[in-house]
Design a protein around this motif. Structure first.
Motif, PDB file in Angstrom:
ATOM      1  N   ILE A 126       5.057   6.884   7.196  1.00 37.10           N
ATOM      2  CA  ILE A 126       3.820   6.098   7.257  1.00 37.10           C
ATOM      3  C   ILE A 126       3.745   5.023   6.151  1.00 37.10           C
ATOM      4  O   ILE A 126       3.069   4.012   6.303  1.00 37.10           O
ATOM      5  CB  ILE A 126       2.576   7.023   7.251  1.00 37.10           C
ATOM      6  CG1 ILE A 126       1.311   6.292   7.706  1.00 37.10           C
ATOM      7  CG2 ILE A 126       2.329   7.645   5.876  1.00 37.10           C
ATOM      8  CD1 ILE A 126       0.837   6.628   9.060  1.00 37.10           C
ATOM      9  N   TYR A 127       4.481   5.253   5.038  1.00 38.45           N
ATOM     10  CA  TYR A 127       4.479   4.244   3.953  1.00 38.45           C
ATOM     11  C   TYR A 127       5.735   3.376   3.977  1.00 38.45           C
ATOM     12  O   TYR A 127       6.099   2.773   2.965  1.00 38.45           O
ATOM     13  CB  TYR A 127       4.350   4.940   2.585  1.00 38.45           C
ATOM     14  CG  TYR A 127       3.027   5.659   2.423  1.00 38.45           C
ATOM     15  CD1 TYR A 127       1.864   4.960   2.130  1.00 38.45           C
ATOM     16  CD2 TYR A 127       2.930   7.041   2.599  1.00 38.45           C
ATOM     17  CE1 TYR A 127       0.644   5.618   2.017  1.00 38.45           C
ATOM     18  CE2 TYR A 127       1.716   7.704   2.490  1.00 38.45           C
ATOM     19  CZ  TYR A 127       0.578   6.976   2.200  1.00 38.45           C
ATOM     20  OH  TYR A 127      -0.634   7.620   2.098  1.00 38.45           O
ATOM     21  N   TYR A 142       0.473   5.567  -4.923  1.00 42.12           N
ATOM     22  CA  TYR A 142       0.051   6.721  -5.712  1.00 42.12           C
ATOM     23  C   TYR A 142       0.936   6.899  -6.937  1.00 42.12           C
ATOM     24  O   TYR A 142       2.123   6.530  -6.918  1.00 42.12           O
ATOM     25  CB  TYR A 142       0.174   8.009  -4.884  1.00 42.12           C
ATOM     26  CG  TYR A 142      -0.509   7.929  -3.556  1.00 42.12           C
ATOM     27  CD1 TYR A 142      -1.906   7.925  -3.464  1.00 42.12           C
ATOM     28  CD2 TYR A 142       0.234   7.844  -2.376  1.00 42.12           C
ATOM     29  CE1 TYR A 142      -2.532   7.845  -2.231  1.00 42.12           C
ATOM     30  CE2 TYR A 142      -0.395   7.773  -1.141  1.00 42.12           C
ATOM     31  CZ  TYR A 142      -1.773   7.765  -1.071  1.00 42.12           C
ATOM     32  OH  TYR A 142      -2.386   7.680   0.138  1.00 42.12           O
TER      33      TYR A 142
HETATM   34  C1  LIG Z   1       2.028  11.111   3.959  1.00 41.01           C
HETATM   35  C2  LIG Z   1       0.957  10.789   4.944  1.00 41.01           C
HETATM   36  N1  LIG Z   1       1.203  10.969   6.245  1.00 41.01           N
HETATM   37  C3  LIG Z   1       0.280  10.720   7.176  1.00 41.01           C
HETATM   38  C4  LIG Z   1      -0.979  10.276   6.831  1.00 41.01           C
HETATM   39  C5  LIG Z   1      -2.010  10.113   7.906  1.00 41.01           C
HETATM   40  O1  LIG Z   1      -2.252   8.830   8.251  1.00 41.01           O
HETATM   41  P1  LIG Z   1      -3.451   8.482   9.246  1.00 41.01           P
HETATM   42  O2  LIG Z   1      -4.605   8.110   8.411  1.00 41.01           O
HETATM   43  O3  LIG Z   1      -2.917   7.324  10.041  1.00 41.01           O
HETATM   44  O4  LIG Z   1      -3.709   9.656  10.105  1.00 41.01           O
HETATM   45  C6  LIG Z   1      -1.278  10.052   5.484  1.00 41.01           C
HETATM   46  C7  LIG Z   1      -2.627   9.585   5.081  1.00 41.01           C
HETATM   47  O5  LIG Z   1      -3.050   9.611   3.968  1.00 41.01           O
HETATM   48  C8  LIG Z   1      -0.287  10.308   4.520  1.00 41.01           C
HETATM   49  O6  LIG Z   1      -0.523  10.122   3.208  1.00 41.01           O
END
Ligand SMILES: Cc1ncc(COP(=O)(O)O)c(C=O)c1O
Length: 301
Positions: free
Chosen positions: A110-111, A228
């Motif tokens: 996601i990042y 972070y």
């Molecule tokens: C590592 C990680 N995966 C997934 C997500 C979830 O993302 P979403 O807000 O699109 O559900 C986050 C959100 O903080 C996250 O930090």
């Protein structure tokens, strides 16, 4: 998917359950451990530590895998550590996965677009040898700062698509239409806003670790991606929960206790720098002002 989270819910439900073991990062995104436990599978922590810059200990990972291991969860860049798995380490992890063809992989990317100079993001999608058991989680929340729009996507091996589709239909039916159009606009529009945002994050990340390192009792690694830092606060003599509560209720600063990210997050504090430089500086100066007249010991009371 309505956000990134839904993919982890599906993948863990599919591969969890009694007599299964799932390896996950600890400290790590709290939902992994919570859903693993919910399915009845054994949650097997892959410990990340500041002294090794929150890198995956490859030999340790190897030792955690057995015949019951059904899924390994990886998250790079990482929430909460700000760490990143290098290409060299990713190659080694894939070698281990090659030796264990029964293990599926959930790669939380996601990042993927929030990575700083000198570091390179490596997607597990670049390893064709594991594609038939790899699930990749990504979305719009971080790259386009569209958290509230609730939209994400995942890439699944063909053989699991139908199962995932069934879970979608039986739970949320579909992602709302307006959000889907917004997501299309985000990926088809100019991308320089993403680069600009990254530059700002990078500057804040450097500033925040430098500032935190100058505070008595804190020791902070530099962030390689995401937004972070996870400073060690062991030398303050307080627990993570104590310090989190003190900062919130006495100084008005929001952080998250490392313990919220798993047992091995004790002794750390997660700080998000998705906030203005001005506010971050204000927060640091409140801590400094407090420390001028007090010792951390006094925060316990
Ligand atoms: C590592 C990680 N995966 C997934 C997500 C979830 O993302 P979403 O807000 O699109 O559900 C986050 C959100 O903080 C996250 O930090």
């Amino acid at each position: 998917m309505p956000g990134g989270k839904v993919t982890m819910w599906h993948a863990i439900l599919m591969f969890g359950g009694k007599n299964k073991e799932i390896i996950y990062p600890n400290p790590g995104f709290p939902i992994y451990e919570s859903v693993i436990n919910y399915t009845g599978a054994k949650a097997v922590p892959m410990i990340l530590e500041d002294k090794t810059d929150f890198n995956v200990d490859i030999e340790n990972l190897k030792s955690l895998i057995n015949k019951n291991t059904s899924l390994i969860i990886l998250n790079s860049p990482s929430n909460p550590t700000g760490g990143l798995i290098s290409k060299i380490d990713m190659d080694k992890i894939v070698e281990i996965l090659d030796e264990n063809p029964h293990v599926k992989i959930l790669s939380d990317e996601i990042y993927s677009r929030i990575v700083y100079k000198g570091n390179e993001f490596t997607s597990l999608l670049s390893y064709p040898e594991i594609r038939d058991r790899l699930i990749v989680l990504d979305g719009w929340s971080k790259t386009y700062a569209m958290t509230g729009w609730r939209i994400g996507y995942s890439v699944w091996p063909t053989k699991y698509v139908k199962m995932s589709e069934r879970l979608n239909i039986n739970s949320f039916s579909c992602t709302n239409t307006a959000t889907q159009y917004a997501a299309i606009a985000a990926i088809q529009g100019p991308q320089d806003c993403v680069d600009d945002m990254n530059q700002i994050f990078e500057r804040r990340g450097e500033m925040i670790s430098k500032e935190l390192n100058s505070i008595d009792g804190f020791s902070c690694n530099s962030s390689k991606g995401a937004f972070y830092v996870l400073p060690s606060i062991k030398k303050t003599g307080l627990t993570s929960d104590q310090l989190q509560d003190f900062l919130l209720y006495q100084l008005g600063i929001t952080t998250v206790s490392g313990k919220s990210f798993g047992e091995f997050g004790e002794g750390y504090l997660r700080i998000s720098y998705a906030n203005s430089e001005e506010n971050i500086k204000e927060a640091i100066s409140r801590i400094r002002n407090f420390l001028e007249d007090n010792k951390w010991e006094n925060a316990k009371n």
